[in-house]
Design an enzyme around this catalytic site. Structure first.
Site, short mmCIF file in Angstrom:
data_model
loop_
_atom_site.label_atom_id
_atom_site.label_comp_id
_atom_site.label_asym_id
_atom_site.label_seq_id
_atom_site.Cartn_x
_atom_site.Cartn_y
_atom_site.Cartn_z
N ARG A 27 3.07 39.53 -31.95
CA ARG A 27 2.02 40.56 -31.87
C ARG A 27 1.31 40.76 -33.21
O ARG A 27 0.31 41.48 -33.28
CB ARG A 27 2.63 41.89 -31.42
CG ARG A 27 3.29 41.83 -30.08
CD ARG A 27 3.84 43.19 -29.71
NE ARG A 27 2.77 44.15 -29.50
CZ ARG A 27 2.20 44.38 -28.33
NH1 ARG A 27 2.60 43.74 -27.26
NH2 ARG A 27 1.24 45.27 -28.22
N TRP A 74 -0.57 43.33 -37.66
CA TRP A 74 -1.77 42.48 -37.60
C TRP A 74 -2.87 43.34 -38.20
O TRP A 74 -3.30 44.33 -37.60
CB TRP A 74 -2.07 42.10 -36.16
CG TRP A 74 -3.20 41.11 -36.05
CD1 TRP A 74 -3.09 39.75 -36.13
CD2 TRP A 74 -4.58 41.38 -35.83
NE1 TRP A 74 -4.34 39.17 -35.97
CE2 TRP A 74 -5.27 40.15 -35.79
CE3 TRP A 74 -5.33 42.56 -35.66
CZ2 TRP A 74 -6.64 40.04 -35.58
CZ3 TRP A 74 -6.69 42.46 -35.46
CH2 TRP A 74 -7.34 41.20 -35.43
N ASN A 100 0.67 51.36 -33.76
CA ASN A 100 -0.09 50.23 -33.24
C ASN A 100 -1.35 50.80 -32.61
O ASN A 100 -1.27 51.72 -31.79
CB ASN A 100 0.76 49.49 -32.19
CG ASN A 100 -0.04 48.44 -31.43
OD1 ASN A 100 -1.05 47.94 -31.93
ND2 ASN A 100 0.40 48.12 -30.24
N GLY A 101 -2.51 50.28 -33.01
CA GLY A 101 -3.77 50.79 -32.48
C GLY A 101 -4.74 51.06 -33.61
O GLY A 101 -4.54 50.57 -34.73
N GLU A 481 -11.23 25.20 -22.51
CA GLU A 481 -9.86 25.61 -22.79
C GLU A 481 -9.19 24.62 -23.77
O GLU A 481 -8.48 25.03 -24.68
CB GLU A 481 -9.08 25.73 -21.46
CG GLU A 481 -7.60 26.04 -21.59
CD GLU A 481 -7.26 27.32 -22.33
OE1 GLU A 481 -8.16 28.13 -22.64
OE2 GLU A 481 -6.07 27.49 -22.65
N LYS A 485 -7.67 25.55 -27.47
CA LYS A 485 -6.28 25.25 -27.89
C LYS A 485 -6.29 24.54 -29.24
O LYS A 485 -5.53 24.88 -30.12
CB LYS A 485 -5.56 24.34 -26.87
CG LYS A 485 -5.14 24.96 -25.57
CD LYS A 485 -3.99 25.94 -25.66
CE LYS A 485 -4.45 27.33 -25.91
NZ LYS A 485 -4.85 28.16 -24.84
N GLU A 488 -7.36 27.00 -32.15
CA GLU A 488 -6.48 28.09 -32.54
C GLU A 488 -5.19 27.63 -33.21
O GLU A 488 -4.68 28.33 -34.06
CB GLU A 488 -6.23 29.08 -31.41
CG GLU A 488 -5.47 28.58 -30.23
CD GLU A 488 -5.32 29.64 -29.13
OE1 GLU A 488 -5.36 30.84 -29.43
OE2 GLU A 488 -5.15 29.25 -27.97
N LYS A 598 -0.80 37.72 -30.38
CA LYS A 598 -0.70 37.41 -28.96
C LYS A 598 -1.44 38.44 -28.10
O LYS A 598 -2.10 38.10 -27.15
CB LYS A 598 0.78 37.38 -28.58
CG LYS A 598 1.06 37.05 -27.13
CD LYS A 598 0.82 35.59 -26.86
CE LYS A 598 1.05 35.21 -25.42
NZ LYS A 598 0.41 33.93 -25.11
O1 M6R Z 1 -3.31 38.83 -22.75
P1 M6R Z 1 -4.66 38.32 -22.37
O2 M6R Z 1 -4.60 37.26 -21.31
O3 M6R Z 1 -5.61 39.41 -21.98
O4 M6R Z 1 -5.23 37.63 -23.67
C1 M6R Z 1 -6.53 37.13 -23.70
C2 M6R Z 1 -6.77 36.28 -24.94
O5 M6R Z 1 -6.57 37.04 -26.09
C3 M6R Z 1 -5.83 35.07 -24.98
O6 M6R Z 1 -5.96 34.29 -23.84
C4 M6R Z 1 -6.15 34.22 -26.22
O7 M6R Z 1 -7.40 33.63 -26.09
C5 M6R Z 1 -5.06 33.17 -26.42
N1 M6R Z 1 -4.69 33.13 -27.81
C6 M6R Z 1 -5.49 31.80 -26.05
O8 M6R Z 1 -4.52 30.85 -26.26
#
Ligand code: M6R
Length: 603
Positions: A27, A74, A100-101, A481, A485, A488, A598
């Site tokens: 997180r 984060w 958190n927030g 997609e 990948k 990132e 995440k």
């Molecule tokens: O938890 P979520 O599916 O809402 O997250 C959405 C995006 O933040 C998430 O898919 C992000 O793009 C990933 N790091 C991709 O691998």
């Protein structure tokens, strides 16, 4: 973003908190800290960097207590540094806070507190919370009143834990738009941002709703937004600890790629069968409702949005209802046209993505029916939506989404088939797709077993700086997609383009040696994409083709042939592996890529 853990009970909290933080490290991972109560004082250990830095600085013999709170950060406000790391305290060391927030009005509050003589140590928004607690405590000498008054001042989102030597056996807890769960274990009470952090101690969880609070000591008392006591029931979560274990894999991402056949199988189990139409438990839409629908929106972020694009492709093909897929952060601010004849589907693995939740709230306000697709039981999005359908991918820990994506795609395709069957459309095709959906896990296994070839390819690509991914239709969505990948986790720049678009500009970037991934899984348009690949090849590009067609090229990755609606579930796997192996070859931290987290709980 940011993970928090708390414990109060009769055991030493420190190893539990460190372990919980490690589970929540996905997180956020730029700094971490712990505060405990010992000898009627707050003791704090915190530092910049990963949790192992924090572990190294703790003197486990001395830093011991039975009540504590912890945080992995984060950064939003203020750089990653020891000063900005949580927990934060007031100047009299009465209150330690993890949060958190985002406190949106923190500048205003900070100014007022400075005028009252408070001095700040950090650049964070969070630090106003302990200062406000102290400010109000000085007024009334009452911790609970200070807690109420402090929360009344805060605008924005928060999951907050507070400890104080003034109530040496108590944790004050509040939640608004950031997740928090409470679990009762045998030796104490646990609080965390997410279930896995405390799954070892209990499977019965209380999920706090927005603006609810809890006062936790020997027991837990819950309060509503007006601070009236309420009763909450625990929910049993049937997850096993080994679901969050690496099971011998080097990284979570690699493990999760291997788990994809099982994740898809579990997601479709009970929904798709050979002998019946697609059916969802506890959820149905009638023909009359579907016939009056004029529009469907699928709203999500990142990878979940890419899964939504495959949903658009399937729903439009099978049901002939127009679908728009929107990035949640755009949708929520652009006054979209929504009414009672609009169906809005929100996809989120975590179910906690701030923009997706806000978009959902907007759709509800405008009277659209809302459906959430989430992987996390009782996550915020599931509690906001009219209906929820769960993917059953199991906990996804790696920041880069893999098995959740596959499960989202499988589920949204099943949903498209479901709607078509209710509408009496394309029944034969629907039946074929159902059959193929059930066969997919086996096909996926075959692709996974052949992963040696992706490793060889990764070695050739690892020093590149720019790549292209191209395709048409669903293949383009997979290109997006695959490109995400790579970006990132390997930090290599890449672009995904509809194959026919390259010559409208981006082909100018193709030079001798540029790697271009082409994805071709639809025989109706394969010739078209092939021509586009030839166009880049004749300009010196190195082409790598992923296809289920019988095409001869220098570098081809063959995958099993399924209907184009389903091909993303197969064609993405080689791209996931290639991104993974490139990142490994570059020596990068695959599970925790730089700057990312995440669960994106801030907008
Ligand atoms: O938890 P979520 O599916 O809402 O997250 C959405 C995006 O933040 C998430 O898919 C992000 O793009 C990933 N790091 C991709 O691998």
């Amino acid at each position: 973003m940011c993970g928090i853990v708390g414990y109060v009970g009769n055991s030493n909290c420190v190893p539990k908190l460190v372990k919980g933080l490690k589970t929540l490290e996905y997180r956020g991972y730029d700094s971490a800290g712990i505060a405990i109560l010992k000898n009627e004082e707050i003791w704090v250990a915190k530092d910049k960097g990963r949790i192992h830095n924090l572990e190294d600085m703790i003197d486990y013999k001395d830093f011991v207590g039975t009540i504590g709170i912890a945080h992995t950060r984060w950064a939003t406000h203020g750089i990653p540094s020891k000063n900005n790391a949580h927990p934060h305290m007031d100047q009299n060391k009465h209150f330690a806070v993890v949060h958190n927030g985002i406190i949106e009005n923190y500048l205003e509050l900070k100014e007022q507190l400075i005028m009252h003589g408070f001095s700040f140590q950090s650049e964070t928004d969070t630090e106003v919370i302990p200062m406000l607690m102290e400010y109000y405590y000085q007024k009334d000498n009452d911790v609970f009143e200070a807690f109420k008054n402090t929360l009344n001042e805060l605008k924005g989102s928060y999951a907050i834990l507070i400890i104080t030597p003034l109530l040496p056996n108590t944790i004050l807890v509040a939640k608004k738009n950031s997740p928090l769960v409470v679990g009762k274990g045998n030796d104490g009470i646990y609080i965390a941002s997410d279930i896995p952090a405390i799954l070892e101690y209990t499977k019965d969880f209380f999920f706090l709703e927005d603006e609810e609070k809890a006062i936790i000591n020997n027991d837990v008392t819950f309060y509503n937004e007006h601070f009236q006591e309420i009763t909450k029931n625990a929910k049993y979560i049937d997850w096993e600890m080994d679901a969050i274990d690496k099971k011998g894999f080097e990284d979570y991402m690699l493990k999760e790629i291997h788990e994809q056949p099982e994740a898809l199988g579990n997601t479709l189990n009970g929904i798709v069968g050979l002998d019946k139409a697609v059916r969802f438990v506890n959820f149905s839409l009638d023909k009359e409702y579907l016939e009056q629908l004029n529009h469907i929106y699928i709203v999500a972020c990142g990878t979940a949005m890419h899964a939504g694009l495959v949903g658009k492709y399937s729903i439009e093909m099978l049901c002939r209802i127009p679908v728009d897929v929107e990035v949640a952060s755009e949708f929520r601010y652009r006054n979209p046209i929504i009414n009672a004849n609009t169906l809005c589907i929100f996809i989120s693995q975590s179910g906690e993505t701030a923009d997706t939740i806000a978009a959902l709230k907007l759709a509800r306000k405008r009277h659209a029916k809302t459906i959430a697709i989430s992987n996390v039981f009782e996550s915020s999005i599931t509690r906001e939506a009219d209906h929820t359908i769960y993917t059953h991918a199991g906990p996804e820990i790696a920041v880069a989404s893999t098995k959740a994506y596959i499960s989202q795609v499988g589920l949204i395709v099943a949903f498209a088939v479901y709607m078509a069957e209710v509408l009496d459309k394309e029944l034969e095709l629907c039946h074929d797709i159902q059959k193929e959906l059930l066969a997919l896990p086996n096909y996926m296994e075959q692709i996974i077993e052949n992963n040696e070839q992706y490793y060889e390819l990764a070695k050739k690509i690892k020093n590149e700086h720019d790549l292209f991914y191209i395709g048409r239709g669903n293949d383009y969505y997979v290109a997006m997609e695959g490109s995400l990948k790579l970006k990132e986790i390997s930090y290599i720049h890449s672009e995904a383009y509809p194959a026919g678009e390259l010559k409208h500009g981006p082909i100018a970037l193709v030079e001798n040696g540029t790697f271009v991934f082409g994805i071709i899984t639809d025989s109706n348009i394969s010739e078209k994409t092939l021509s586009n690949l030839e166009e880049v090849k004749s300009r010196g590009a190195n082409i790598i083709l992923i296809t289920n067609q019988n095409i001869k090229k220098e570098h081809v990755i063959n995958i099993p042939n399924v209907h184009p609606i389903l091909s993303p579930i197969l064609s993405i796997i080689p791209l996931q592996f290639i991104a993974y192996f490139i990142a490994k070859e570059k020596g990068l931290d695959v599970d925790k890529p730089r700057n990312l987290a995440k669960s994106v709980t801030v907008e």
